[in-house]
Design an enzyme around this catalytic site. Structure first.
Site, PDB file in Angstrom:
ATOM      1  N   ALA A 141     -16.414  -7.874   3.370  1.00  0.00           N
ATOM      2  CA  ALA A 141     -15.351  -8.706   2.400  1.00  0.00           C
ATOM      3  C   ALA A 141     -14.250  -9.153   3.219  1.00  0.00           C
ATOM      4  CB  ALA A 141     -15.129  -7.216   1.560  1.00  0.00           C
ATOM      5  N   PHE A 183     -15.093 -12.344   4.913  1.00  0.00           N
ATOM      6  CA  PHE A 183     -15.045 -13.532   3.770  1.00  0.00           C
ATOM      7  C   PHE A 183     -13.690 -13.785   3.772  1.00  0.00           C
ATOM      8  CE2 PHE A 183     -19.340 -14.454   1.898  1.00  0.00           C
ATOM      9  CZ  PHE A 183     -20.196 -14.159   3.082  1.00  0.00           C
ATOM     10  N   CYS A 188      -5.903  -5.202   9.178  1.00  0.00           N
ATOM     11  CA  CYS A 188      -7.280  -5.193   8.819  1.00  0.00           C
ATOM     12  C   CYS A 188      -8.007  -6.272   9.349  1.00  0.00           C
ATOM     13  CB  CYS A 188      -7.545  -5.159   7.409  1.00  0.00           C
ATOM     14  SG  CYS A 188      -6.657  -3.285   6.782  1.00  0.00           S
ATOM     15  N   PHE A 189      -7.551  -7.620   8.970  1.00  0.00           N
ATOM     16  CA  PHE A 189      -8.575  -8.564   9.066  1.00  0.00           C
ATOM     17  C   PHE A 189      -9.036  -8.893  10.621  1.00  0.00           C
ATOM     18  CE2 PHE A 189      -7.090 -11.451   5.028  1.00  0.00           C
ATOM     19  CZ  PHE A 189      -7.854 -10.413   4.501  1.00  0.00           C
ATOM     20  N   LYS A 208       3.195  -9.704   5.186  1.00  0.00           N
ATOM     21  CA  LYS A 208       3.138 -10.409   3.877  1.00  0.00           C
ATOM     22  C   LYS A 208       4.237 -10.013   3.015  1.00  0.00           C
ATOM     23  CE  LYS A 208      -0.070  -9.054   0.685  1.00  0.00           C
ATOM     24  NZ  LYS A 208      -1.125  -8.186  -0.099  1.00  0.00           N
ATOM     25  N   GLY A 256      -4.447   6.543   3.130  1.00  0.00           N
ATOM     26  CA  GLY A 256      -4.404   7.968   2.560  1.00  0.00           C
ATOM     27  C   GLY A 256      -3.326   8.126   1.598  1.00  0.00           C
ATOM     28  N   VAL A 305      -8.204   8.227   8.612  1.00  0.00           N
ATOM     29  CA  VAL A 305      -7.283   8.252   9.845  1.00  0.00           C
ATOM     30  C   VAL A 305      -7.352   6.781  10.243  1.00  0.00           C
ATOM     31  CG1 VAL A 305      -7.661  10.559  10.701  1.00  0.00           C
ATOM     32  CG2 VAL A 305      -9.309   8.833  11.423  1.00  0.00           C
TER      33      VAL A 305
HETATM   34  P1  NAD Z   1      -2.331   4.433   9.444  1.00  0.00           P
HETATM   35  O1  NAD Z   1      -2.234   4.352  10.930  1.00  0.00           O
HETATM   36  O2  NAD Z   1      -1.296   4.062   8.484  1.00  0.00           O
HETATM   37  O3  NAD Z   1      -2.794   5.972   9.038  1.00  0.00           O
HETATM   38  C1  NAD Z   1      -3.710   6.734   9.855  1.00  0.00           C
HETATM   39  C2  NAD Z   1      -2.916   8.229   9.740  1.00  0.00           C
HETATM   40  O4  NAD Z   1      -3.920   9.015  10.289  1.00  0.00           O
HETATM   41  C3  NAD Z   1      -1.693   8.324  10.819  1.00  0.00           C
HETATM   42  O5  NAD Z   1      -0.541   8.714   9.940  1.00  0.00           O
HETATM   43  C4  NAD Z   1      -2.012   9.001  11.975  1.00  0.00           C
HETATM   44  O6  NAD Z   1      -1.194  10.064  12.250  1.00  0.00           O
HETATM   45  C5  NAD Z   1      -3.221   9.932  11.229  1.00  0.00           C
HETATM   46  N1  NAD Z   1      -4.375  10.746  11.854  1.00  0.00           N
HETATM   47  C6  NAD Z   1      -4.883  10.154  13.278  1.00  0.00           C
HETATM   48  N2  NAD Z   1      -5.672  11.062  13.768  1.00  0.00           N
HETATM   49  C7  NAD Z   1      -5.551  12.271  12.738  1.00  0.00           C
HETATM   50  C8  NAD Z   1      -5.946  13.665  13.027  1.00  0.00           C
HETATM   51  N3  NAD Z   1      -7.106  13.770  14.070  1.00  0.00           N
HETATM   52  N4  NAD Z   1      -5.991  14.324  12.190  1.00  0.00           N
HETATM   53  C9  NAD Z   1      -5.014  14.096  11.117  1.00  0.00           C
HETATM   54  N5  NAD Z   1      -4.218  13.027  10.852  1.00  0.00           N
HETATM   55  C10 NAD Z   1      -4.742  12.004  11.776  1.00  0.00           C
HETATM   56  O7  NAD Z   1      -3.732   3.514   8.992  1.00  0.00           O
HETATM   57  P2  NAD Z   1      -3.966   2.807   7.598  1.00  0.00           P
HETATM   58  O8  NAD Z   1      -3.452   1.637   7.543  1.00  0.00           O
HETATM   59  O9  NAD Z   1      -3.861   3.953   6.372  1.00  0.00           O
HETATM   60  O10 NAD Z   1      -5.567   2.717   7.821  1.00  0.00           O
HETATM   61  C11 NAD Z   1      -6.491   3.846   7.745  1.00  0.00           C
HETATM   62  C12 NAD Z   1      -7.922   3.405   7.758  1.00  0.00           C
HETATM   63  O11 NAD Z   1      -8.071   2.601   6.518  1.00  0.00           O
HETATM   64  C13 NAD Z   1      -8.322   2.444   8.825  1.00  0.00           C
HETATM   65  O12 NAD Z   1      -9.700   2.542   8.966  1.00  0.00           O
HETATM   66  C14 NAD Z   1      -8.045   1.236   8.141  1.00  0.00           C
HETATM   67  O13 NAD Z   1      -8.971   0.225   8.766  1.00  0.00           O
HETATM   68  C15 NAD Z   1      -8.480   1.113   6.616  1.00  0.00           C
HETATM   69  N6  NAD Z   1      -7.968   0.524   5.760  1.00  0.00           N
HETATM   70  C16 NAD Z   1      -6.683   0.108   5.963  1.00  0.00           C
HETATM   71  C17 NAD Z   1      -6.142  -0.818   4.799  1.00  0.00           C
HETATM   72  C18 NAD Z   1      -4.784  -1.308   4.899  1.00  0.00           C
HETATM   73  O14 NAD Z   1      -4.225  -2.083   4.019  1.00  0.00           O
HETATM   74  N7  NAD Z   1      -3.753  -0.847   5.650  1.00  0.00           N
HETATM   75  C19 NAD Z   1      -6.890  -1.224   3.587  1.00  0.00           C
HETATM   76  C20 NAD Z   1      -8.295  -0.753   3.821  1.00  0.00           C
HETATM   77  C21 NAD Z   1      -8.913   0.009   4.797  1.00  0.00           C
HETATM   78  C1  UDX Z   2      -6.647  -7.155   3.248  1.00  0.00           C
HETATM   79  C2  UDX Z   2      -7.705  -7.287   2.232  1.00  0.00           C
HETATM   80  O1  UDX Z   2      -7.334  -8.163   1.158  1.00  0.00           O
HETATM   81  C3  UDX Z   2      -7.958  -5.725   1.470  1.00  0.00           C
HETATM   82  O2  UDX Z   2      -8.916  -5.929   0.502  1.00  0.00           O
HETATM   83  C4  UDX Z   2      -8.372  -4.678   2.449  1.00  0.00           C
HETATM   84  O3  UDX Z   2      -8.558  -3.688   1.954  1.00  0.00           O
HETATM   85  C5  UDX Z   2      -7.349  -4.803   3.609  1.00  0.00           C
HETATM   86  O4  UDX Z   2      -7.040  -5.985   4.227  1.00  0.00           O
HETATM   87  P1  UDX Z   2      -4.061  -6.971   3.228  1.00  0.00           P
HETATM   88  O5  UDX Z   2      -4.255  -7.425   4.861  1.00  0.00           O
HETATM   89  O6  UDX Z   2      -3.052  -5.591   3.038  1.00  0.00           O
HETATM   90  O7  UDX Z   2      -5.480  -6.553   2.796  1.00  0.00           O
HETATM   91  O8  UDX Z   2      -3.277  -8.159   2.621  1.00  0.00           O
HETATM   92  P2  UDX Z   2      -3.923  -9.543   2.257  1.00  0.00           P
HETATM   93  O9  UDX Z   2      -3.322  -9.796   0.702  1.00  0.00           O
HETATM   94  O10 UDX Z   2      -5.322  -9.706   2.594  1.00  0.00           O
HETATM   95  O11 UDX Z   2      -3.412 -10.433   3.194  1.00  0.00           O
HETATM   96  C6  UDX Z   2      -3.710 -10.639   4.585  1.00  0.00           C
HETATM   97  C7  UDX Z   2      -2.863 -11.642   5.244  1.00  0.00           C
HETATM   98  O12 UDX Z   2      -3.350 -13.014   4.832  1.00  0.00           O
HETATM   99  C8  UDX Z   2      -1.487 -11.995   5.118  1.00  0.00           C
HETATM  100  O13 UDX Z   2      -0.830 -12.258   6.417  1.00  0.00           O
HETATM  101  C9  UDX Z   2      -1.153 -12.866   3.912  1.00  0.00           C
HETATM  102  O14 UDX Z   2      -0.097 -13.612   4.464  1.00  0.00           O
HETATM  103  C10 UDX Z   2      -2.399 -13.868   4.404  1.00  0.00           C
HETATM  104  N1  UDX Z   2      -2.916 -14.837   3.367  1.00  0.00           N
HETATM  105  C11 UDX Z   2      -3.582 -14.355   2.302  1.00  0.00           C
HETATM  106  C12 UDX Z   2      -2.846 -16.194   3.670  1.00  0.00           C
HETATM  107  O15 UDX Z   2      -2.263 -16.663   4.786  1.00  0.00           O
HETATM  108  N2  UDX Z   2      -3.287 -16.958   2.517  1.00  0.00           N
HETATM  109  C13 UDX Z   2      -3.893 -16.401   1.480  1.00  0.00           C
HETATM  110  O16 UDX Z   2      -4.202 -17.472   0.608  1.00  0.00           O
HETATM  111  C14 UDX Z   2      -4.089 -15.023   1.276  1.00  0.00           C
END
Ligand code: NAD
Ligand code: UDX
Length: 464
Positions: free
Chosen positions: A221, A224, A274-275, A337, A16, A89
């Site tokens: 995604a 994969f 995520c993964f 990472k 967010g 969220v």
């Molecule tokens: P996060 O835990 O960092 O953030 C979520 C926020 O939502 C928290 O600050 C929490 O307090 C708030 N929240 C929860 N319930 C709420 C409510 N009812 N009203 C208002 N706020 C509320 O999580 P994130 O890493 O930002 O991930 C959020 C979503 O995005 C997840 O579904 C995740 O799978 C997805 N996502 C994450 C990443 C990533 O790299 N972290 C990438 C792509 C997608």
């Molecule tokens: C991942 C996806 O890449 C992103 O598109 C999605 O939105 C959220 O999840 P993130 O988890 O933030 O992103 O980082 P990423 O760069 O994908 O790395 C994930 C993990 O894989 C890390 O622990 C990284 O060190 C590891 N990794 C990555 C490897 O071990 N080898 C590689 O070749 C690449």
């Protein structure tokens, strides 16, 4: 009041915060308001010390904040005035009841939907930014009391940013994906969202689809991407047995344009929020539709990752004469990472726990993640210590284990470190980032991932 559009984002986390900061930066004509139930997080977003570390994030936030980017806990007011509401969220893995350890926990998500219903006085577009199981948009519509023709339109717009490169990824996304109903109202809402991204994303990179395909594409995604890492990590185990070098194998294989060279770095295992969560979500979804074989296929990606982490620990144990009791091991890096302070699902957690089980003393070093590490490892008590300076952290240790590919670890003075360590000194390079020959020349016994070890003694029964 003279903003062209009012955008709200519920959830000020890793997704967010940066995502909305980028929209605000690129679209000064819109008001972007980010709300969260966590007041500490909001205070941090409003301060000089942002709640997450992400290269380039400060510049973007500091430019837009107060101009057209606002952070608050005022969710109700935010909903009332918004035209478009992004929901980002958290959707973690369920820890209880049916689907525990597998399914997505949608409670935060559902609470948000109910709150939107309660506070809305005008029609709104609701955008799923969080990663959710397929058909969550339908559940959302039911909660909002619409069948796609009423006051609310629900769109799917999954986020593909990776941590550590979030700002780059948001500036130049490979694609933006938007799923909608294919009805007249659905397409109108979709075009509304397209027009926001079109402020900086080239049209051909904005991909549209039906809602279910969009929701599913996000899970696929990540599955994969993770599958590539588990594939090369599985091969790293075979390399260690045969004397092949996994980096050379990855290079040769990745040269094939059909395969490609990205995401083939063998490692101590993938981490991140995520993964694992998203693959298990996919696996659960397949099982719940009776697709046992498909579920088992994808679950194996997670199992190989667990195996890789355990293999790393056992390798340390066996090479250090089958006992770690009373030894000190320095973990170089704890973030999942480089370029992030995030430690969610980092291999470091599992490895520190297993080393502590072996009665080993663990010294954790990391330039950004020590605060999170202290929380993650608090149950291990004084078996673990936390030292930011890598030279201090390594002193008197028997081994170094590189868990995060921070650049700074490539540039340390390893002669100085070697001299301060207990002998024989070991390096376990869980990221294959160090100069192994140079370390061996200094005197270290070096154990990379998926490559021949470089030791100063003959190892029994090992063909290396
Ligand atoms: P996060 O835990 O960092 O953030 C979520 C926020 O939502 C928290 O600050 C929490 O307090 C708030 N929240 C929860 N319930 C709420 C409510 N009812 N009203 C208002 N706020 C509320 O999580 P994130 O890493 O930002 O991930 C959020 C979503 O995005 C997840 O579904 C995740 O799978 C997805 N996502 C994450 C990443 C990533 O790299 N972290 C990438 C792509 C997608
Ligand atoms: C991942 C996806 O890449 C992103 O598109 C999605 O939105 C959220 O999840 P993130 O988890 O933030 O992103 O980082 P990423 O760069 O994908 O790395 C994930 C993990 O894989 C890390 O622990 C990284 O060190 C590891 N990794 C990555 C490897 O071990 N080898 C590689 O070749 C690449």
């Amino acid at each position: 009041t003279d903003f062209e559009k009012k955008i709200l984002c519920i959830g000020a986390g890793y997704v967010g915060g940066p995502t909305m900061a980028m929209i605000a930066l690129k679209c000064p004509q819109y008001k972007v308001h980010v709300v969260d139930i966590n007041p500490d997080r909001i205070d941090a977003w409003n301060s000089q010390e942002l709640p997450i570390y992400e290269p380039g994030l400060e510049e973007v936030v500091f430019e837009a904040r107060g101009r057209n980017l606002f952070f608050s806990t005022d969710i109700q007011e935010g909903i009332e005035e918004a035209d478009i509401i992004f929901v980002s969220v958290n959707t973690p893995t369920k820890t209880f009841g049916e689907g525990a350890g597998m399914a997505a926990d949608l409670q935060y998500w559902e609470k948000t939907a109910r709150q939107i219903l309660e506070c809305s006085k005008s029609p709104k577009i609701i955008v799923e930014k969080s990663t959710v199981p397929v058909r969550t948009a339908q559940a959302m519509e039911r909660i909002l009391g619409t069948d796609g023709s009423g006051k609310f339109q629900v769109l799917s717009n999954p986020e593909f940013l990776a941590e550590g490169t979030a700002i780059e990824d948001l500036k130049c996304p490979d694609r933006v994906l938007i799923g909608s109903r294919l009805t007249e109202e659905g397409l109108k809402a979709r075009d509304e969202l397209v027009s926001i991204y079109a402020n900086w994303v080239p049209k051909e990179n904005i991909v549209t689809s039906d809602t279910w395909s969009s929701e599913l594409s996000k899970l696929v995604a990540n599955a994969f991407l993770a599958q590539r890492i588990s594939s090369i990590n599985a091969i790293s185990a075979l390399c260690e047995k045969t004397g092949a070098d996994v980096s050379r194998v990855a290079y040769a294989v990745g040269k094939d344009g059909r395969i490609g060279d990205k995401f083939l770095k063998s490692s101590v295992g993938f981490g991140g929020s995520c993964f694992k969560k998203d693959i298990l979500n996919l696996v659960y979804l397949c099982r719940s539709y009776g697709l046992q074989e498909v579920a088992d296929y994808w679950e194996q990606v997670v199992k190989i990752n667990e195996y890789q982490k355990e293999r790393f620990v056992l390798n340390m144990l066996h090479t250090m004469f089958d006992t770690l009791a009373g030894k000190r091991i320095c973990l170089l890096g704890f973030a999942f990472k480089a370029d992030t302070g995030d430690t969610r699902e980092t291999p470091g957690i599992y490895i520190a726990q297993r080393l502590a089980e072996e009665h080993c003393r663990v010294v954790v070093s990391d330039p950004q993640a020590l605060d999170n590490a202290k929380i993650d490892l608090k149950d291990l008590g004084d078996a673990v210590s936390y030292v930011e300076d890598p030279y201090e952290a390594a002193a008197d240790c028997d081994a170094l284990a590189v868990l995060t590919e921070w650049n700074l670890y490539k540039e340390l003075d390893y002669t100085k470190i070697y001299n301060s360590m207990t002998k024989p000194a070991f390096v376990f390079d869980g990221r294959n980032i160090l100069d192994h020959q140079a370390l061996h020349d200094i005197g270290f016994n070096v154990f990379p991932i998926g490559k021949p070890a470089l030791t100063h003694y003959r190892m029994n029964g090992r063909t290396r």
